[in-house]
Design a protein around this motif. Structure first.
Motif, PDB file in Angstrom:
ATOM      1  N   MET A   1       0.910  -1.435   0.012  1.00 14.03           N
ATOM      2  CA  MET A   1       0.285  -0.278  -0.453  1.00 14.03           C
ATOM      3  C   MET A   1       0.753   1.374  -0.360  1.00 14.03           C
ATOM      4  O   MET A   1       2.360   1.329   0.853  1.00 14.03           O
ATOM      5  CB  MET A   1      -0.779  -0.395   1.076  1.00 14.03           C
ATOM      6  N   SER A   2       0.253   2.520  -0.800  1.00 13.49           N
ATOM      7  CA  SER A   2       1.189   2.843  -1.006  1.00 13.49           C
ATOM      8  C   SER A   2       1.497   4.609  -0.027  1.00 13.49           C
ATOM      9  O   SER A   2       0.519   4.734   0.987  1.00 13.49           O
ATOM     10  CB  SER A   2       0.726   3.999  -2.235  1.00 13.49           C
ATOM     11  N   LYS A   3       1.995   5.149   0.197  1.00 17.59           N
ATOM     12  CA  LYS A   3       2.055   6.948   1.006  1.00 17.59           C
ATOM     13  C   LYS A   3       1.397   7.341  -0.305  1.00 17.59           C
ATOM     14  O   LYS A   3       2.439   7.593  -1.583  1.00 17.59           O
ATOM     15  CB  LYS A   3       3.638   6.683   2.094  1.00 17.59           C
ATOM     16  N   ASN A   4       0.894   8.489   0.900  1.00 16.81           N
ATOM     17  CA  ASN A   4       0.570   9.542  -0.202  1.00 16.81           C
ATOM     18  C   ASN A   4       0.455  11.112   0.478  1.00 16.81           C
ATOM     19  O   ASN A   4       0.851  10.975   1.576  1.00 16.81           O
ATOM     20  CB  ASN A   4      -2.018   8.938  -0.214  1.00 16.81           C
ATOM     21  N   LEU A   5       0.006  11.772  -0.365  1.00 16.25           N
ATOM     22  CA  LEU A   5       0.514  13.214  -0.174  1.00 16.25           C
ATOM     23  C   LEU A   5      -1.282  13.600  -0.611  1.00 16.25           C
ATOM     24  O   LEU A   5      -0.643  13.499  -2.499  1.00 16.25           O
ATOM     25  CB  LEU A   5       2.098  13.372  -0.827  1.00 16.25           C
ATOM     26  N   TYR A  37      -3.126  10.508  -9.333  1.00 19.82           N
ATOM     27  CA  TYR A  37      -4.323  10.783  -9.585  1.00 19.82           C
ATOM     28  C   TYR A  37      -4.902  12.435  -8.266  1.00 19.82           C
ATOM     29  O   TYR A  37      -5.044  13.215  -7.997  1.00 19.82           O
ATOM     30  CB  TYR A  37      -4.535   9.843  -8.162  1.00 19.82           C
ATOM     31  N   LYS A  38      -6.153  12.160  -9.522  1.00 18.57           N
ATOM     32  CA  LYS A  38      -6.796  13.284  -9.543  1.00 18.57           C
ATOM     33  C   LYS A  38      -8.409  12.789  -9.262  1.00 18.57           C
ATOM     34  O   LYS A  38      -8.994  11.772 -10.858  1.00 18.57           O
ATOM     35  CB  LYS A  38      -6.916  14.117 -10.224  1.00 18.57           C
ATOM     36  N   VAL A 114       2.212   7.945  -4.172  1.00 16.92           N
ATOM     37  CA  VAL A 114       1.008   8.903  -5.186  1.00 16.92           C
ATOM     38  C   VAL A 114       0.320  10.305  -4.409  1.00 16.92           C
ATOM     39  O   VAL A 114       0.500  10.307  -3.244  1.00 16.92           O
ATOM     40  CB  VAL A 114      -0.616   7.538  -4.649  1.00 16.92           C
ATOM     41  N   VAL A 115       1.249  11.179  -5.507  1.00 17.59           N
ATOM     42  CA  VAL A 115       0.520  12.331  -5.665  1.00 17.59           C
ATOM     43  C   VAL A 115      -1.081  12.330  -5.905  1.00 17.59           C
ATOM     44  O   VAL A 115      -1.239  12.166  -6.910  1.00 17.59           O
ATOM     45  CB  VAL A 115       1.371  13.612  -6.473  1.00 17.59           C
ATOM     46  N   VAL A 116      -1.502  12.511  -4.779  1.00 19.99           N
ATOM     47  CA  VAL A 116      -3.491  13.001  -5.124  1.00 19.99           C
ATOM     48  C   VAL A 116      -3.609  14.774  -5.278  1.00 19.99           C
ATOM     49  O   VAL A 116      -2.870  15.551  -4.515  1.00 19.99           O
ATOM     50  CB  VAL A 116      -4.427  12.779  -4.132  1.00 19.99           C
ATOM     51  N   LEU A 144      -5.631  11.213   4.236  1.00 19.68           N
ATOM     52  CA  LEU A 144      -4.496  12.459   3.607  1.00 19.68           C
ATOM     53  C   LEU A 144      -3.845  13.379   3.835  1.00 19.68           C
ATOM     54  O   LEU A 144      -4.447  14.511   4.750  1.00 19.68           O
ATOM     55  CB  LEU A 144      -4.749  13.003   1.925  1.00 19.68           C
ATOM     56  N   PRO A 145      -2.169  13.787   4.185  1.00 15.63           N
ATOM     57  CA  PRO A 145      -1.167  14.697   4.921  1.00 15.63           C
ATOM     58  C   PRO A 145      -1.660  15.555   3.230  1.00 15.63           C
ATOM     59  O   PRO A 145      -1.389  15.174   2.328  1.00 15.63           O
ATOM     60  CB  PRO A 145      -0.608  13.978   5.110  1.00 15.63           C
TER      61      PRO A 145
END
Length: 228
Positions: A1-5, A37-38, A114-116, A144-145
């Protein structure tokens, strides 16, 4: 599972997609497995066959050099250049949280980071009919931070502080600020940086000038540490 921002902004057209592209590029060039991701993007052009081009996703893919498919980057792509909730109503394709959850988790399972990117500012609605879905709902749902993108110029102190206070009230954690369209040694913009830091307690992580291809003062190791 990813880390996200999550990448939010003080408003629309302040360079969130540009900054998101540089964030993805920084991690990708350091050898990390990163994706974009958007949930919803509006104001997109059509190909010759009539299908919509997810413009923000295409920009990020091209500037960063990642191989991720465009189709996996955004589940809801609209033509009308208005808020996603209105574009969805006009085009008859309402945003569904279960679709966002499924597509987001698919990207998370396939990548390490993942950059959201959000649509507009943090209060922007993605759906507003019998069901209400906002960007804040997505940030909260996926824990999400966030990083706040702001224009470096006149008026940014107000926009930064108001966004910070709103997110603080909603318990949406902010990791820092990135200034876009920054002019080094400009007295007002240097003061904007200082005042935004003092009034929010957040660090300005990077000051990006027009045309920059990398993030000043934000190396991959420091950037990766912002993800959760």
């Amino acid at each position: 599972m990813s880390k996200n921002l999550f990448i939010t902004g003080t408003g629309t057209e302040i360079g969130k997609t540009y900054i998101a592209g540089l964030l993805v590029k920084t991690l990708h060039e350091s050898g990390l497995d990163v994706a974009y991701y958007k949930a919803a993007m509006s104001g997109n052009d059509r190909r010759s066959d009539g299908t919509l081009i997810p413009g923000d996703a295409l920009f990020v893919k091209e500037i960063s050099g990642i191989s991720q498919s465009l189709a996996s980057m955004c589940p809801y792509v609209y033509e009308h250049a208005v808020s996603p909730h209105l574009a969805a109503r006009i085009e008859g394709q309402p945003v569904r949280m279960e679709v966002i959850e499924q597509t987001f988790h698919e990207v998370c399972h396939e990548h390490d980071y993942v950059v959201v990117e959000g649509s507009g500012g943090i209060t922007c609605p993605l759906r507003y009919d019998e069901e209400h879905i906002s960007l804040a709902d997505i940030v909260r749902r996926f824990n999400l931070p966030s990083v706040l993108v702001a224009d470096a110029g006149l008026g940014t102190i107000n926009g930064v502080v108001l966004t910070y206070e709103y997110m603080k009230q909603k318990n949406l954690p902010l990791k820092g600020i990135i200034f876009n369209n920054f002019h080094p040694h400009a007295v007002m913009e240097e003061d904007n940086r200082l005042m935004c830091e003092k009034l929010t307690g957040l660090d300005v992580l990077s000051c990006v000038s027009h045309g920059d291809k990398n993030l000043p003062s934000l190396p991959a190791e420091k950037l990766a540490a912002l993800f959760c």
